[in-house]
Design a protein around this motif. Structure first.
Motif, PDB file in Angstrom:
ATOM      1  N   GLU A  80       9.550   6.864 -15.600  1.00 51.96           N
ATOM      2  CA  GLU A  80       8.162   6.412 -15.489  1.00 51.96           C
ATOM      3  C   GLU A  80       7.660   6.473 -14.046  1.00 51.96           C
ATOM      4  O   GLU A  80       6.473   6.735 -13.802  1.00 51.96           O
ATOM      5  N   HIS A  81       8.558   6.255 -13.078  1.00 57.05           N
ATOM      6  CA  HIS A  81       8.149   6.369 -11.672  1.00 57.05           C
ATOM      7  C   HIS A  81       7.831   7.816 -11.332  1.00 57.05           C
ATOM      8  O   HIS A  81       6.838   8.101 -10.641  1.00 57.05           O
ATOM      9  N   LYS A  82       8.641   8.738 -11.820  1.00 57.83           N
ATOM     10  CA  LYS A  82       8.374  10.161 -11.569  1.00 57.83           C
ATOM     11  C   LYS A  82       7.069  10.584 -12.245  1.00 57.83           C
ATOM     12  O   LYS A  82       6.307  11.390 -11.693  1.00 57.83           O
ATOM     13  N   PHE A  83       6.804  10.040 -13.419  1.00 60.71           N
ATOM     14  CA  PHE A  83       5.553  10.334 -14.123  1.00 60.71           C
ATOM     15  C   PHE A  83       4.362   9.828 -13.307  1.00 60.71           C
ATOM     16  O   PHE A  83       3.358  10.544 -13.141  1.00 60.71           O
ATOM     17  N   LEU A  84       4.470   8.597 -12.799  1.00 67.46           N
ATOM     18  CA  LEU A  84       3.395   8.018 -11.985  1.00 67.46           C
ATOM     19  C   LEU A  84       3.127   8.874 -10.742  1.00 67.46           C
ATOM     20  O   LEU A  84       1.972   9.183 -10.415  1.00 67.46           O
ATOM     21  N   CYS A  85       4.188   9.278 -10.056  1.00 67.71           N
ATOM     22  CA  CYS A  85       4.038  10.081  -8.835  1.00 67.71           C
ATOM     23  C   CYS A  85       3.454  11.455  -9.151  1.00 67.71           C
ATOM     24  O   CYS A  85       2.570  11.947  -8.433  1.00 67.71           O
ATOM     25  N   ALA A  86       3.928  12.068 -10.236  1.00 62.87           N
ATOM     26  CA  ALA A  86       3.459  13.413 -10.585  1.00 62.87           C
ATOM     27  C   ALA A  86       1.976  13.405 -10.937  1.00 62.87           C
ATOM     28  O   ALA A  86       1.221  14.290 -10.518  1.00 62.87           O
ATOM     29  N   LEU A  87       1.530  12.411 -11.716  1.00 65.22           N
ATOM     30  CA  LEU A  87       0.117  12.355 -12.077  1.00 65.22           C
ATOM     31  C   LEU A  87      -0.764  12.009 -10.873  1.00 65.22           C
ATOM     32  O   LEU A  87      -1.897  12.486 -10.774  1.00 65.22           O
ATOM     33  N   SER A  88      -0.258  11.200  -9.962  1.00 59.58           N
ATOM     34  CA  SER A  88      -1.021  10.891  -8.751  1.00 59.58           C
ATOM     35  C   SER A  88      -1.219  12.147  -7.911  1.00 59.58           C
ATOM     36  O   SER A  88      -2.316  12.416  -7.408  1.00 59.58           O
ATOM     37  N   VAL A  89      -0.154  12.917  -7.760  1.00 60.75           N
ATOM     38  CA  VAL A  89      -0.247  14.173  -7.008  1.00 60.75           C
ATOM     39  C   VAL A  89      -1.175  15.149  -7.723  1.00 60.75           C
ATOM     40  O   VAL A  89      -1.999  15.825  -7.087  1.00 60.75           O
ATOM     41  N   SER A  90      -1.072  15.222  -9.033  1.00 61.57           N
ATOM     42  CA  SER A  90      -1.922  16.131  -9.797  1.00 61.57           C
ATOM     43  C   SER A  90      -3.391  15.767  -9.636  1.00 61.57           C
ATOM     44  O   SER A  90      -4.249  16.646  -9.446  1.00 61.57           O
ATOM     45  N   TRP A 139      -4.261   1.346 -10.753  1.00 67.22           N
ATOM     46  CA  TRP A 139      -3.885   2.718 -11.109  1.00 67.22           C
ATOM     47  C   TRP A 139      -2.436   2.769 -11.602  1.00 67.22           C
ATOM     48  O   TRP A 139      -2.109   3.476 -12.562  1.00 67.22           O
ATOM     49  N   LYS A 140      -1.595   2.003 -10.945  1.00 68.82           N
ATOM     50  CA  LYS A 140      -0.185   1.974 -11.353  1.00 68.82           C
ATOM     51  C   LYS A 140      -0.049   1.423 -12.779  1.00 68.82           C
ATOM     52  O   LYS A 140       0.657   2.013 -13.616  1.00 68.82           O
ATOM     53  N   SER A 141      -0.732   0.325 -13.071  1.00 68.50           N
ATOM     54  CA  SER A 141      -0.667  -0.257 -14.419  1.00 68.50           C
ATOM     55  C   SER A 141      -1.247   0.696 -15.446  1.00 68.50           C
ATOM     56  O   SER A 141      -0.719   0.823 -16.566  1.00 68.50           O
ATOM     57  N   TYR A 142      -2.320   1.381 -15.069  1.00 70.60           N
ATOM     58  CA  TYR A 142      -2.971   2.325 -15.978  1.00 70.60           C
ATOM     59  C   TYR A 142      -2.016   3.450 -16.369  1.00 70.60           C
ATOM     60  O   TYR A 142      -1.889   3.803 -17.554  1.00 70.60           O
ATOM     61  N   MET A 162       0.815  -1.209   0.000  1.00 65.51           N
ATOM     62  CA  MET A 162       0.000   0.000   0.000  1.00 65.51           C
ATOM     63  C   MET A 162       0.851   1.263   0.000  1.00 65.51           C
ATOM     64  O   MET A 162       0.323   2.362   0.063  1.00 65.51           O
ATOM     65  N   ASP A 163       2.198   1.144  -0.026  1.00 71.09           N
ATOM     66  CA  ASP A 163       3.026   2.346  -0.064  1.00 71.09           C
ATOM     67  C   ASP A 163       2.776   3.129  -1.344  1.00 71.09           C
ATOM     68  O   ASP A 163       2.655   4.353  -1.331  1.00 71.09           O
ATOM     69  N   LEU A 164       2.719   2.413  -2.457  1.00 71.78           N
ATOM     70  CA  LEU A 164       2.479   3.030  -3.755  1.00 71.78           C
ATOM     71  C   LEU A 164       1.018   2.806  -4.147  1.00 71.78           C
ATOM     72  O   LEU A 164       0.299   2.065  -3.484  1.00 71.78           O
ATOM     73  N   PRO A 165       0.556   3.436  -5.232  1.00 75.28           N
ATOM     74  CA  PRO A 165      -0.851   3.269  -5.613  1.00 75.28           C
ATOM     75  C   PRO A 165      -1.225   1.813  -5.851  1.00 75.28           C
ATOM     76  O   PRO A 165      -0.371   0.954  -6.074  1.00 75.28           O
ATOM     77  N   VAL A 166      -2.536   1.551  -5.831  1.00 76.18           N
ATOM     78  CA  VAL A 166      -3.014   0.194  -6.101  1.00 76.18           C
ATOM     79  C   VAL A 166      -2.585  -0.222  -7.501  1.00 76.18           C
ATOM     80  O   VAL A 166      -2.328   0.614  -8.379  1.00 76.18           O
ATOM     81  N   ASP A 167      -2.515  -1.522  -7.714  1.00 76.46           N
ATOM     82  CA  ASP A 167      -1.961  -2.043  -8.965  1.00 76.46           C
ATOM     83  C   ASP A 167      -2.716  -1.531 -10.196  1.00 76.46           C
ATOM     84  O   ASP A 167      -2.102  -1.266 -11.242  1.00 76.46           O
ATOM     85  N   THR A 174      -6.545   4.505  -2.548  1.00 74.76           N
ATOM     86  CA  THR A 174      -6.199   4.096  -3.910  1.00 74.76           C
ATOM     87  C   THR A 174      -4.799   4.567  -4.290  1.00 74.76           C
ATOM     88  O   THR A 174      -4.031   3.836  -4.919  1.00 74.76           O
ATOM     89  N   LEU A 175      -4.463   5.794  -3.893  1.00 72.97           N
ATOM     90  CA  LEU A 175      -3.164   6.358  -4.256  1.00 72.97           C
ATOM     91  C   LEU A 175      -2.028   5.826  -3.389  1.00 72.97           C
ATOM     92  O   LEU A 175      -0.858   5.990  -3.728  1.00 72.97           O
ATOM     93  N   GLY A 176      -2.331   5.245  -2.242  1.00 71.17           N
ATOM     94  CA  GLY A 176      -1.298   4.608  -1.426  1.00 71.17           C
ATOM     95  C   GLY A 176      -0.812   5.458  -0.273  1.00 71.17           C
ATOM     96  O   GLY A 176      -1.036   6.676  -0.212  1.00 71.17           O
ATOM     97  N   THR A 177      -0.128   4.808   0.664  1.00 71.42           N
ATOM     98  CA  THR A 177       0.311   5.457   1.899  1.00 71.42           C
ATOM     99  C   THR A 177       1.278   6.597   1.645  1.00 71.42           C
ATOM    100  O   THR A 177       1.220   7.637   2.307  1.00 71.42           O
ATOM    101  N   PHE A 178       2.199   6.431   0.688  1.00 67.44           N
ATOM    102  CA  PHE A 178       3.182   7.493   0.430  1.00 67.44           C
ATOM    103  C   PHE A 178       2.499   8.788  -0.012  1.00 67.44           C
ATOM    104  O   PHE A 178       2.877   9.887   0.395  1.00 67.44           O
ATOM    105  N   CYS A 179       1.510   8.666  -0.887  1.00 69.84           N
ATOM    106  CA  CYS A 179       0.793   9.854  -1.345  1.00 69.84           C
ATOM    107  C   CYS A 179       0.035  10.488  -0.178  1.00 69.84           C
ATOM    108  O   CYS A 179      -0.040  11.714  -0.060  1.00 69.84           O
TER     109      CYS A 179
END
Length: 739
Positions: A438-448, A8-11, A1-6, A343-348
């Motif tokens: 791609e990890h930075k892209f995932l994090c940036a869109l989650s924050v956005s 959203w991450k796959s998407y 659960m640190d990162l988003p659910v699978d 959904t976005l995970g504990t880190f977010c």
């Protein structure tokens, strides 16, 4: 659960793969976090937000009276099975889904009080009784609730309050219309029994226990550090442009010494294994117990008597105080975002909470100070006036940073003293250049996506004024805080501490090779370790570690070499193929396995000769500290202990101890467990001085690793008490009779 659910991450990863190569290149070479965020967030489309919203709706985080009734009935089933802990947790789920001041929440509180009563948690039971009455517990059911209250008060020794409660209850019962005969008679009988208990307790001398043993004794720093108020004087704060802020030892550190004792600046309860995204009602109302059902979402204290948030069913607290503090600090904004944050995970979630807590500090001053200190280049966010130079991470500036580290360590005030505040957190390195594009892209869109939801909900702006409302003028501030959240999201991989369970063993040179340790450090913390253990392992001689070494059959010296081993004693000409010795070792391990199986099946007369033959074979080619030799000695110790031959068992355990000490160290938890076994054997053999010595050694080690309330430490203390209480004559007689 640190990162988003699978899902959203796959998407998002698929979305990344479909981006034009030029867009991927722009994000990949971006030098600042603001550039990464602005370029990435421009690709977040409305269909992406709708997909994320569907995922978020899969979590049941709102109030639902039907769910409350469901959980109360499930709790009743557990209660009938006498599973009172399970019942209490299910009643808590029912409480969380109920709205305040309804009959349903009062029934859940009352039922939970019954479960807590059976668990012996009388004070907590009383609190739930008060809550049930406060939320409108039906008057027709109140007599049994008041009877439970009186029983708690009697058990706790609060006899005057108990007497008053019984008196009020009797008056209440007699004033009622004639009740059904059977329930009325039961109530009257219970009241009479309680009166008798009060009289008995009043005649007893006042000998009540004033304290209960805690899980762990209070642990304090031996001597506080002048530079770091929360750290031991044995360490010193340093900084490095590539590694950031860190501690080094400046004194010898004792086993078990507390080095740092500091409250987390921010914490989020890791929900653990959450129910799968539901498709129907049955999966929506999941009865499994999760971390979120057992620990306060504010102070992380374990409790079975949760106090719910009034607005959502997810956030739960150990007390009204924790609930109120959480609401004022951050939950008033988080409350409507529960499904999205799960959904976005504990880190977010942590990144958002960090920025919410920062509102209560002078953040403008903090960020301006960091800008002046690091002198990063401008970001030029639209509308930004004060935070222009904050988020640069480019490698070229690292050299400028390194010139200033001697004068001031990030996170310290002008006097060089470390402060536990937002400045200290903000200045942690994010290692942005080491994260994949791609990890930075995932994090940036989650924050956005999170920030857009904040804006859509018209929630208070993320500004230094916690009471400010969201306005069009605050959008620039929202972009600034979004970049701050992205920074924190990337920081967390290297700087977050996730405690999921207390483990007595962990990464150690005796359990993990240098290559494996370095790979783990490189993947999570982005640095190559050069500690003595790693360095020495790379340069280790051809003999290998002692617990894997072979020895010469002629002179007993250790063998050295690669494919062909030669004796370490230069005067000895012995040479032998490594493959031959490895083959012998495999045959021996197979024989030890057979002996262990005989031992497990209780065939001691066959197991002991088998193990003795294995011991003789091991002595001919394995070092005395070889792991297999230790396994054999341990097996022999267990076999002789089963026969009651305690002295022989102790002798073999002493040899096993030598192997454990060589491999894991004299202060390791493995050594503690082995010393515990030795103490048991010596205790059973009435070897009093030897047993007391082993008990002390085992306790010293296990207290460090397991704490004073562990089962092993408790048993050691009981053994010591028994040995100290034995009559001297009996002790002497037993010792003289030992073989």
């Amino acid at each position: 659960m640190d990162l988003p659910v699978d899902e959203w991450k796959s998407y998002l990863l698929q979305k990344w793969s479909l981006l034009p190569k030029s867009a991927q290149a722009t994000i990949s070479i971006a030098e600042t976090l603001s550039e990464i965020f602005l370029h990435s967030s421009s690709f977040l489309q409305s269909e992406d937000e709708r997909f994320l919203n569907r995922l978020s709706q899969g979590y049941s985080v709102g109030k639902d009276p039907n769910a409350s009734c469901f959980y109360r009935e499930e709790g009743n089933r557990k209660f009938q099975e006498k599973n009172y802990t399970g019942a209490a947790v299910l009643y808590s789920k029912g409480v969380s889904h109920s709205r305040p001041n309804t009959e349903e929440i009062s029934l859940c509180y009352a039922n939970r009080s019954a479960a807590l009563f059976h668990l012996g948690q009388y004070e907590t039971c009383l609190n739930d009784i008060i809550r049930a009455l406060m939320h409108g517990y039906p008057e027709r059911l109140q007599p049994k609730l008041m009877l439970r209250k009186a029983e708690c008060l009697v058990t706790l020794g609060r006899l005057k309050e108990a007497s008053q409660t019984i008196s009020d209850l009797e008056s209440n019962v007699t004033e009622r219309p004639t009740p059904a005969a059977s329930p009325f008679q039961i109530l009257q009988k219970n009241l009479c029994d309680l009166k008798m208990k009060i009289q008995e307790k009043e005649n007893l001398p006042e000998t009540f226990l004033t304290a209960v043993a805690k899980d762990f004794e209070r642990m304090d720093l031996r001597e506080e550090n002048e530079q770091i108020p929360s750290a031991s004087s044995s360490v010193q704060l340093r900084t490095d442009p590539l590694k950031g802020r860190y501690l080094i030892a400046i004194k010898d550190i004792l086993p078990g010494e507390i080095l740092v004792k500091e409250d987390a600046f921010v914490s989020v309860l890791n929900p653990g294994e959450m129910p799968p995204l539901h498709q129907g009602l049955e999966s929506r109302w999941d009865t499994r117990i999760t971390t979120g059902d057992l620990y306060c979402h504010k102070c992380l204290k374990h409790t079975l008597a949760m106090v719910p948030c009034h607005g959502c069913s997810y956030a739960k607290y150990c007390s009204q105080e924790c609930m109120q503090q959480a609401w004022e600090l951050y939950h008033s904004i988080e409350c409507s975002l529960g499904g999205l944050l799960l959904t976005l995970g504990t880190f977010c979630h942590i990144a958002l909470r960090l920025t919410l807590l920062a509102r209560f500090e002078n953040v403008d001053k903090v960020v301006r100070g960091i800008c002046d200190e690091i002198n990063n280049k401008d970001i030029h966010l639209p509308g930004s006036k004060t935070l222009d130079k904050t988020f640069n991470y480019s490698q070229g500036k690292r050299e400028e940073i390194s010139k200033t580290v001697e004068t001031q360590i990030p996170g310290c005030n002008i006097d060089g003293k470390y402060e536990n505040n937002y400045n200290a957190v903000f200045s942690l390195l994010s290692h942005t250049e080491n994260h994949s594009p791609e990890h930075k892209f995932l994090c940036a869109l989650s924050v956005s996506a999170l920030c857009r939801q904040l804006e859509a909900n018209n929630l208070p702006a993320l500004t230094t004024d916690p009471k400010a409302e969201m306005t069009p003028d605050s959008c620039a501030d929202l972009n600034i805080w979004a970049v701050a959240m992205l920074r924190h999201l990337l920081q967390l991989q290297c700087n977050a501490q996730a405690i999921t369970t207390i483990q007595h063993t962990g990464p150690h040179e005796s359990r993990m090779s240098a290559a494996e340790r370095q790979q783990k450090l490189r993947s999570q913390y982005f640095f190559d370790c050069s500690c003595p253990a790693c360095h020495c392992e790379k340069l280790r001689t051809a003999t290998g570690p002692r617990w894997e070494a072979f020895r010469c059959n002629n002179c007993r010296a250790l063998m050295q070499g690669d494919d062909v081993l030669s004796c370490g004693n230069r005067a000895c000409p012995e040479r032998i193929s490594r493959n031959h010795l490895v083959s012998r070792l495999q045959d021996l391990q197979q024989q030890v396995g057979i002996a262990s199986e005989l031992l497990r099946n209780g065939k001691l007369e066959q197991a002991i000769p088998w193990l003795l033959r294995c011991q003789q074979d091991a002595e001919s080619f394995l070092s005395a500290e070889h792991a297999v030799a230790g396994e054999i000695e341990d097996g022999l110790a267990r076999a002789y202990a089963a026969l009651g031959e305690w002295q022989k068992s102790a002798t073999h355990l002493q040899k096993s101890l030598q192997v454990v000490a060589a491999r894991h160290g004299p202060s390791s938890v493995e050594m503690g467990h082995e010393l515990f076994k030795l103490a048991q054997v010596l205790f059973n053999g009435f070897a009093v001085p030897e047993a007391l010595n082993a008990i002390q050694k085992a306790e010293d080690v296990l207290l460090v690793h397991c704490g004073p309330q562990s089962d092993e430490v408790q048993e050691l203390q009981e053994m010591r008490s028994c040995l100290m209480d034995w009559p001297p004559i009996l002790v002497g007689t037993q010792k003289d009779s030992d073989p």
